[in-house]
Design an enzyme around this catalytic site. Sequence first.
Site, PDB file in Angstrom:
ATOM      1  N   HIS A  22      75.356  16.746  18.237  1.00 22.38           N
ATOM      2  CA  HIS A  22      73.986  16.221  18.341  1.00 22.38           C
ATOM      3  C   HIS A  22      73.970  15.279  19.529  1.00 22.38           C
ATOM      4  O   HIS A  22      73.978  14.068  19.340  1.00 22.38           O
ATOM      5  CB  HIS A  22      73.627  15.380  17.118  1.00 22.38           C
ATOM      6  CG  HIS A  22      73.146  16.150  15.950  1.00 22.38           C
ATOM      7  ND1 HIS A  22      73.305  15.704  14.660  1.00 22.38           N
ATOM      8  CD2 HIS A  22      72.479  17.304  15.850  1.00 22.38           C
ATOM      9  CE1 HIS A  22      72.771  16.569  13.827  1.00 22.38           C
ATOM     10  NE2 HIS A  22      72.259  17.553  14.524  1.00 22.38           N
ATOM     11  N   HIS A  78      65.962  27.315   8.924  1.00 23.49           N
ATOM     12  CA  HIS A  78      65.898  25.983   9.568  1.00 23.49           C
ATOM     13  C   HIS A  78      65.645  26.146  11.058  1.00 23.49           C
ATOM     14  O   HIS A  78      66.241  27.012  11.703  1.00 23.49           O
ATOM     15  CB  HIS A  78      67.237  25.282   9.309  1.00 23.49           C
ATOM     16  CG  HIS A  78      67.349  23.876   9.780  1.00 23.49           C
ATOM     17  ND1 HIS A  78      66.264  23.078  10.107  1.00 23.49           N
ATOM     18  CD2 HIS A  78      68.451  23.091   9.996  1.00 23.49           C
ATOM     19  CE1 HIS A  78      66.706  21.879  10.486  1.00 23.49           C
ATOM     20  NE2 HIS A  78      68.012  21.868  10.434  1.00 23.49           N
ATOM     21  N   GLU A  80      66.205  23.828  13.525  1.00 24.61           N
ATOM     22  CA  GLU A  80      67.043  23.131  14.503  1.00 24.61           C
ATOM     23  C   GLU A  80      67.778  24.174  15.360  1.00 24.61           C
ATOM     24  O   GLU A  80      68.233  25.210  14.857  1.00 24.61           O
ATOM     25  CB  GLU A  80      68.032  22.185  13.797  1.00 24.61           C
ATOM     26  CG  GLU A  80      68.595  21.174  14.781  1.00 24.61           C
ATOM     27  CD  GLU A  80      69.262  19.958  14.136  1.00 24.61           C
ATOM     28  OE1 GLU A  80      69.486  19.954  12.911  1.00 24.61           O
ATOM     29  OE2 GLU A  80      69.567  19.011  14.884  1.00 24.61           O
ATOM     30  N   ASP A  82      70.585  24.829  16.562  1.00 25.88           N
ATOM     31  CA  ASP A  82      71.875  25.436  16.206  1.00 25.88           C
ATOM     32  C   ASP A  82      71.688  26.661  15.316  1.00 25.88           C
ATOM     33  O   ASP A  82      72.547  27.540  15.257  1.00 25.88           O
ATOM     34  CB  ASP A  82      72.829  24.416  15.552  1.00 25.88           C
ATOM     35  CG  ASP A  82      72.199  23.595  14.445  1.00 25.88           C
ATOM     36  OD1 ASP A  82      70.984  23.332  14.510  1.00 25.88           O
ATOM     37  OD2 ASP A  82      72.920  23.203  13.512  1.00 25.88           O
ATOM     38  N   HIS A 144      67.728  19.714   6.380  1.00 25.25           N
ATOM     39  CA  HIS A 144      67.906  18.450   7.042  1.00 25.25           C
ATOM     40  C   HIS A 144      66.679  18.033   7.874  1.00 25.25           C
ATOM     41  O   HIS A 144      66.584  16.893   8.312  1.00 25.25           O
ATOM     42  CB  HIS A 144      69.176  18.613   7.891  1.00 25.25           C
ATOM     43  CG  HIS A 144      69.340  17.829   9.100  1.00 25.25           C
ATOM     44  ND1 HIS A 144      69.504  18.322  10.369  1.00 25.25           N
ATOM     45  CD2 HIS A 144      69.388  16.491   9.212  1.00 25.25           C
ATOM     46  CE1 HIS A 144      69.655  17.355  11.216  1.00 25.25           C
ATOM     47  NE2 HIS A 144      69.599  16.237  10.571  1.00 25.25           N
ATOM     48  N   ASP A 163      71.906  23.848   6.013  1.00 29.86           N
ATOM     49  CA  ASP A 163      72.699  22.667   6.401  1.00 29.86           C
ATOM     50  C   ASP A 163      73.441  22.038   5.220  1.00 29.86           C
ATOM     51  O   ASP A 163      74.506  21.436   5.410  1.00 29.86           O
ATOM     52  CB  ASP A 163      71.783  21.595   7.022  1.00 29.86           C
ATOM     53  CG  ASP A 163      71.634  21.746   8.536  1.00 29.86           C
ATOM     54  OD1 ASP A 163      72.416  22.490   9.150  1.00 29.86           O
ATOM     55  OD2 ASP A 163      70.729  21.102   9.092  1.00 29.86           O
ATOM     56  N   TYR A 191      80.519  15.205   7.465  1.00 28.98           N
ATOM     57  CA  TYR A 191      79.255  15.907   7.735  1.00 28.98           C
ATOM     58  C   TYR A 191      78.124  15.263   6.926  1.00 28.98           C
ATOM     59  O   TYR A 191      77.044  14.978   7.441  1.00 28.98           O
ATOM     60  CB  TYR A 191      79.438  17.378   7.349  1.00 28.98           C
ATOM     61  CG  TYR A 191      78.220  18.242   7.524  1.00 28.98           C
ATOM     62  CD1 TYR A 191      78.044  18.991   8.680  1.00 28.98           C
ATOM     63  CD2 TYR A 191      77.255  18.337   6.529  1.00 28.98           C
ATOM     64  CE1 TYR A 191      76.934  19.798   8.843  1.00 28.98           C
ATOM     65  CE2 TYR A 191      76.141  19.141   6.675  1.00 28.98           C
ATOM     66  CZ  TYR A 191      75.989  19.867   7.839  1.00 28.98           C
ATOM     67  OH  TYR A 191      74.886  20.665   7.989  1.00 28.98           O
ATOM     68  N   HIS A 224      76.987  25.981   8.165  1.00 32.97           N
ATOM     69  CA  HIS A 224      78.073  25.406   8.963  1.00 32.97           C
ATOM     70  C   HIS A 224      79.339  25.414   8.120  1.00 32.97           C
ATOM     71  O   HIS A 224      79.312  24.980   6.965  1.00 32.97           O
ATOM     72  CB  HIS A 224      77.783  23.952   9.348  1.00 32.97           C
ATOM     73  CG  HIS A 224      76.626  23.779  10.274  1.00 32.97           C
ATOM     74  ND1 HIS A 224      76.610  24.270  11.554  1.00 32.97           N
ATOM     75  CD2 HIS A 224      75.444  23.160  10.106  1.00 32.97           C
ATOM     76  CE1 HIS A 224      75.470  23.957  12.135  1.00 32.97           C
ATOM     77  NE2 HIS A 224      74.732  23.298  11.274  1.00 32.97           N
TER      78      HIS A 224
HETATM   79 FE1  FEO Z   1      69.878  20.563  10.968  1.00 34.70          FE
HETATM   80 FE2  FEO Z   1      72.604  22.623  11.430  1.00 34.70          FE
HETATM   81  O1  FEO Z   1      70.936  21.876  11.802  1.00 34.70           O
END
Ligand code: FEO
Length: 392
Positions: A22, A78, A80, A82, A144, A163, A191, A224
């Site tokens: 990030h 999600h 984001e 990634d 998230h 996430d 994490y 992840h």
């Molecule tokens: Fe909130 Fe893995 O992105």
Amino acid sequence: MKKVTDNVYAVGIVDWNVRRFHGNTYITKKGATYNSYLVIDKEPVLIDVVNKGFEEEFIANISEIIDPKEIKHVILNHLEPDHSGAIEYIIKKCPNAKFYATAKLKEGALKYYKLDTEINIVKTGDSIKTGDNTLTFIEVPMIHWPDSMMTYCPEKKLLFSNDAFGQHITSDKIFADEIDRSELLKETKKYYANILWALGPIIQRKLTEILAMNPAIDIIAPSHGMIWRKEPAKIIEQYFEWAQNKTVNKAVIVYETMWGSTEIMARAILNGLSSKNIDVKLFDIASTDFGELAYELLDAKAFVIGSSTHDNEMLPYIAGFLYFLKGLKPKNRIAVTFGSYGWAGGAVKEMNESLKSCGVDVIGQIDAKFKPDSAELKKCFDAGVQLAEKLN
Ligand code: FEO
């Protein structure tokens, strides 16, 4: 080809080399993964896409199992980047797919990307039937981001948790029980501390809601890190614990020093805490990344924060760290501040104010002019002892 369970495959990316996840806020010393899952059914489904820059590898992983043109549904859990960065590419490669996401994800995606397809908005309880399987959506705003959701497959008792329950870890394996357990637990906690600590009340509420649905869960497949196929309930219980901001009698000393005096004070405080058998750790902020500190602080009852005074202010790394800490929203913590100064002070007062704005109760402070003398070092030692007694 990495099989998760019958007709479910892991097709995501292991990014062995990413070190700044990030921006600078999360140093991923061993890289990260962008997990994606392919559910083979009468109507094949892709769950989540991956970060930009990995499009060719991603489509090659999918193509080992199925022609991407055969994919009928793409679920975006999600926004984001990634998890969504490769979306424009996937839209082109999966021309026969319908796309699904929350309303907030759609809103954000239309700003982030040029989308040459419709995104179907789904809500908690909505589902799609793909043949033998059902995929049910569960909105989890703020786990998230406000757009986040999970996808649950009751036939396979499989929760695609995005996430939640992830780690930034890399391996050629995909299951949590296949890698070193201590590393797994450390990275899971790190994490949580970095990504989710601030969101404890929301996490408690959402997990309670999900468990009230009484879903049978044999496998949790996050976006992840490693997949939990053994005792997945344990990681849910662990999240409940962390979400309650529970602490142990542990002190973490974080300091920044100019000419070594503040460091000498830090070690004297540490000796005082150690003399009472308190679990204590010490970090020079100049050689420690914020993510590692978040991991250490997550369950620590006491924060001990030090800085030399520079231009009547605290030093800049400590200032940045306290700013970062405020975002983590720690609860039920106590703190002691300390630091040396030359001709005029200021750092201790500033650190006190920063910690108060973090919601941390500052119960003591010590400063020393130039180099701490034996009386000032005794004060530091005694402050450690008093903090230990408070913890005990
Ligand atoms: Fe909130 Fe893995 O992105």
